[in-house]
Design a protein around this motif. Structure first.
Motif, PDB file in Angstrom:
ATOM      1  N   MET A   1       0.836  -1.185   0.000  1.00 43.67           N
ATOM      2  CA  MET A   1       0.000   0.000   0.000  1.00 43.67           C
ATOM      3  C   MET A   1       0.880   1.247   0.000  1.00 43.67           C
ATOM      4  N   PRO A   2       0.729   2.142  -0.980  1.00 40.63           N
ATOM      5  CA  PRO A   2       1.574   3.326  -1.057  1.00 40.63           C
ATOM      6  C   PRO A   2       1.354   4.258   0.127  1.00 40.63           C
ATOM      7  N   GLU A   3       2.444   4.928   0.507  1.00 42.88           N
ATOM      8  CA  GLU A   3       2.356   5.904   1.587  1.00 42.88           C
ATOM      9  C   GLU A   3       1.606   7.135   1.094  1.00 42.88           C
ATOM     10  N   GLU A   4       0.882   7.781   1.997  1.00 42.78           N
ATOM     11  CA  GLU A   4       0.235   9.040   1.648  1.00 42.78           C
ATOM     12  C   GLU A   4       1.276  10.144   1.644  1.00 42.78           C
ATOM     13  N   SER A   5       1.023  11.172   0.844  1.00 40.88           N
ATOM     14  CA  SER A   5       1.956  12.297   0.822  1.00 40.88           C
ATOM     15  C   SER A   5       1.803  13.105   2.115  1.00 40.88           C
ATOM     16  N   GLN A   6       2.856  13.832   2.442  1.00 35.83           N
ATOM     17  CA  GLN A   6       2.878  14.670   3.643  1.00 35.83           C
ATOM     18  C   GLN A   6       3.375  16.052   3.265  1.00 35.83           C
ATOM     19  N   HIS A   7       2.871  17.063   3.945  1.00 38.74           N
ATOM     20  CA  HIS A   7       3.345  18.429   3.767  1.00 38.74           C
ATOM     21  C   HIS A   7       4.277  18.731   4.937  1.00 38.74           C
ATOM     22  N   ILE A   8       5.511  19.125   4.594  1.00 35.04           N
ATOM     23  CA  ILE A   8       6.508  19.403   5.634  1.00 35.04           C
ATOM     24  C   ILE A   8       7.275  20.678   5.292  1.00 35.04           C
ATOM     25  N   PRO A   9       7.883  21.311   6.303  1.00 36.92           N
ATOM     26  CA  PRO A   9       8.758  22.452   6.030  1.00 36.92           C
ATOM     27  C   PRO A   9       9.990  21.992   5.244  1.00 36.92           C
ATOM     28  N   PHE A  10      10.545  22.902   4.452  1.00 38.28           N
ATOM     29  CA  PHE A  10      11.770  22.630   3.714  1.00 38.28           C
ATOM     30  C   PHE A  10      12.861  23.599   4.150  1.00 38.28           C
ATOM     31  N   PHE A  11      14.066  23.104   4.152  1.00 37.08           N
ATOM     32  CA  PHE A  11      15.262  23.902   4.407  1.00 37.08           C
ATOM     33  C   PHE A  11      16.180  23.692   3.205  1.00 37.08           C
ATOM     34  N   PRO A  12      16.039  24.525   2.143  1.00 35.48           N
ATOM     35  CA  PRO A  12      16.830  24.322   0.922  1.00 35.48           C
ATOM     36  C   PRO A  12      18.313  24.554   1.198  1.00 35.48           C
ATOM     37  N   LEU A  13      19.125  23.556   0.918  1.00 30.76           N
ATOM     38  CA  LEU A  13      20.533  23.622   1.291  1.00 30.76           C
ATOM     39  C   LEU A  13      21.457  23.075   0.209  1.00 30.76           C
ATOM     40  N   ASP A  14      20.902  22.520  -0.870  1.00 30.75           N
ATOM     41  CA  ASP A  14      21.707  21.883  -1.915  1.00 30.75           C
ATOM     42  C   ASP A  14      22.605  20.803  -1.321  1.00 30.75           C
ATOM     43  N   THR A  15      22.029  20.043  -0.407  1.00 32.51           N
ATOM     44  CA  THR A  15      22.727  18.948   0.264  1.00 32.51           C
ATOM     45  C   THR A  15      21.822  17.735   0.261  1.00 32.51           C
ATOM     46  N   PHE A  16      22.428  16.573   0.039  1.00 30.50           N
ATOM     47  CA  PHE A  16      21.671  15.333   0.072  1.00 30.50           C
ATOM     48  C   PHE A  16      22.254  14.437   1.154  1.00 30.50           C
TER      49      PHE A  16
END
Length: 183
Positions: A1-16
């Motif tokens: 069963m696929p996971e539902e999407s979630q809305h979360i804050p983002f911290f754009p950092l160009d890092t993985f």
């Protein structure tokens, strides 16, 4: 069963970051001071969005605040974060609802084949890396329980190499990417 999407804050950092990988950060911009106030107050998870080259797709390293290392009266702080999971990014927006910082929608999590055991030749190469860095070679018996993810996190790989590894859905391919990155 696929996971539902979630809305979360983002911290754009160009890092993985890969799961279990940690990173220190210096938080100084007002919008990110607000984000980390919210994280500390409500134990919120947040994403580090990472766009994939030559693609409209993006991944997000979903992280938690591990520790506040120092704090100034101005609200600036040094923190240690840890990645808990990696997800596909469904949507990104400039502002998280009601906040100054960005956010996004994340979909299913991705493990690829990173939870498979690391093959012996990779463990041998990893032992070489540890010996070069710390002047002490671990015995195979000390690291034979390591998964591909463990070796990848501890080896200082590039963002691109980490992305290739996490997106590999076949154990042999995942190991091949790691072998190539460790050369």
């Amino acid at each position: 069963m696929p996971e539902e999407s979630q809305h979360i804050p983002f911290f754009p950092l160009d890092t993985f970051l890969l799961p279990t990988e940690q990173r220190p950060l210096h938080i100084f911009e007002p919008r990110y001071k607000q984000l980390f106030d919210d994280i500390e107050k409500n134990d919120v998870r947040f994403g580090l969005p990472f766009p994939l080259e030559r693609s409209k797709l993006a991944l997000a390293s979903v992280c938690k605040l591990e520790q506040v290392l120092s704090r100034k009266e101005s609200g600036e702080r040094d923190v240690l974060i840890q990645c808990e999971s990696v997800h596909y990014v469904v949507n990104q927006y400039k502002k998280f609802p009601g906040k100054a910082y960005p956010g996004g929608e994340i979909g299913e999590s991705i493990n690829g084949s990173t939870l498979d055991s690391a093959p012996i030749d990779i463990l041998e190469k990893f032992a070489d890396i540890v010996e070069l860095r710390f002047n002490k070679r671990p015995q195979l018996s000390e690291i034979n329980h390591y998964k591909i993810l463990d070796v990848a996190v501890c080896s200082g790989l590039s963002h691109l190499d980490k992305v290739k590894i996490i997106l590999s859905n076949d154990s042999d391919r995942c190991a091949d990417h790691l072998r190539s990155a460790l050369k």
